[in-house]
Enzyme design. Structure first.
Site, PDB file in Angstrom:
ATOM      1  N   GLU A 161       2.734  72.634  -6.453  1.00 42.59           N
ATOM      2  CA  GLU A 161       1.305  72.751  -6.718  1.00 42.59           C
ATOM      3  C   GLU A 161       1.134  72.740  -8.227  1.00 42.59           C
ATOM      4  O   GLU A 161       1.667  73.610  -8.926  1.00 42.59           O
ATOM      5  CB  GLU A 161       0.702  74.023  -6.142  1.00 42.59           C
ATOM      6  CG  GLU A 161      -0.810  74.054  -6.371  1.00 42.59           C
ATOM      7  CD  GLU A 161      -1.479  75.398  -6.118  1.00 42.59           C
ATOM      8  OE1 GLU A 161      -2.708  75.464  -6.283  1.00 42.59           O
ATOM      9  OE2 GLU A 161      -0.784  76.373  -5.772  1.00 42.59           O
TER      10      GLU A 161
ATOM     11  N   ASP B 202      -9.107  70.826 -13.809  1.00 36.67           N
ATOM     12  CA  ASP B 202     -10.195  70.559 -14.747  1.00 36.67           C
ATOM     13  C   ASP B 202     -10.422  69.045 -14.733  1.00 36.67           C
ATOM     14  O   ASP B 202      -9.504  68.279 -15.022  1.00 36.67           O
ATOM     15  CB  ASP B 202      -9.796  71.026 -16.151  1.00 36.67           C
ATOM     16  CG  ASP B 202     -10.938  70.924 -17.160  1.00 36.67           C
ATOM     17  OD1 ASP B 202     -11.817  70.059 -16.979  1.00 36.67           O
ATOM     18  OD2 ASP B 202     -10.926  71.696 -18.126  1.00 36.67           O
TER      19      ASP B 202
ATOM     20  N   ASP C  21     -13.577  70.263  -6.301  1.00 37.41           N
ATOM     21  CA  ASP C  21     -15.027  70.390  -6.149  1.00 37.41           C
ATOM     22  C   ASP C  21     -15.747  69.366  -7.015  1.00 37.41           C
ATOM     23  O   ASP C  21     -16.972  69.258  -6.953  1.00 37.41           O
ATOM     24  CB  ASP C  21     -15.482  71.792  -6.552  1.00 37.41           C
ATOM     25  CG  ASP C  21     -15.288  72.017  -8.052  1.00 37.41           C
ATOM     26  OD1 ASP C  21     -14.139  71.883  -8.516  1.00 37.41           O
ATOM     27  OD2 ASP C  21     -16.273  72.314  -8.753  1.00 37.41           O
TER      28      ASP C  21
END
Length: 222
Positions: free
Chosen positions: A50, A124, A160
């Site tokens: 990850e 980001d 998102d």
């Protein structure tokens, strides 16, 4: 987070057996676990990374659901992944490790074809054009991932940011990479893998409360 709390967490990380914190010099001069991660875990299980793991919720969540895989969370901010490292130790998860380093060094940390799967969770998006080189799905990073992934290895992007989702889709299509699955709103549209829906990070919960759609892409590099 206060400076005292950060210092405490940094100190505890030094004592955690599941945390590795090499210096940049150690990585550049020849990282001791490169090509030997299965020796580190003392098993022959697949290796899952990850990138930008934050608090480590996804690394720990995947490890709980997949005890037959080794999971490594990577982030430069050790005070953040302290939470995930401690949770893994408290839960006696032996298939979890955390690596404090810069992601641009990843091809110096893992051997060729050593990694089976990569997760990039809520990175980001680096929206400004001059920050393009820092996007974790830009061509330079994809080339680094290709070096360490097995030929059929997959990459998962959960975000998102509709900008990051669209940027990555366009890049993948333009470069001829294989898009295995794509969903621009995983909680409203069916079909996403269980680990996309069942593991939620602290920040993901915030985004959902704000009404932001969560997007997901799974792809394979050509």
């Amino acid at each position: 987070m206060g400076s005292k709390n950060k210092l405490k967490r940094f100190k505890e990380n030094e004592s955690f057996p599941n945390v590795i914190q090499p210096t940049r010099e150690m990585v550049v001069d020849g990282f001791e676990w490169k090509g030997k991660w299965k020796t580190y875990f003392n098993n022959d299980y697949p290796i899952v990374l990850e990138l930008g793991c934050g608090k480590g919720e996804y690394t720990v969540g995947l490890a709980e659901r997949n005890p037959d895989k080794n999971h490594i969370g990577i982030d430069i901010k050790g005070a953040r992944f302290w939470r995930g490292a401690k949770t893994a130790l408290d839960s006696k998860l032996e298939n979890v490790a955390f690596l404090r380093t810069q992601i641009e060094l990843i091809d110096l940390l893992f051997g060729e074809g050593e990694v089976d799967e990569i997760w990039i969770t809520f990175p980001d998006p680096q929206i400004k054009y001059k920050r393009t080189k820092h996007r974790l799905t830009n061509p330079l990073f994809l080339d680094k991932y290709r070096k360490i992934l097995k030929p059929k290895g997959v990459i998962n992007l959960k975000t998102d940011s509709e900008f990051m989702h669209g940027y990555t889709l366009g890049l993948l299509q333009g470069s001829g990479h294989e898009i295995i699955y794509s969903n621009h709103d995983v909680y409203r549209n069916e079909g996403s893998p269980p680990e996309v829906l069942e593991i939620q990070t602290f920040y993901e919960n915030q985004y959902l409360h704000e009404g932001k759609p969560i997007t997901y892409i799974q792809f394979r590099l050509s």
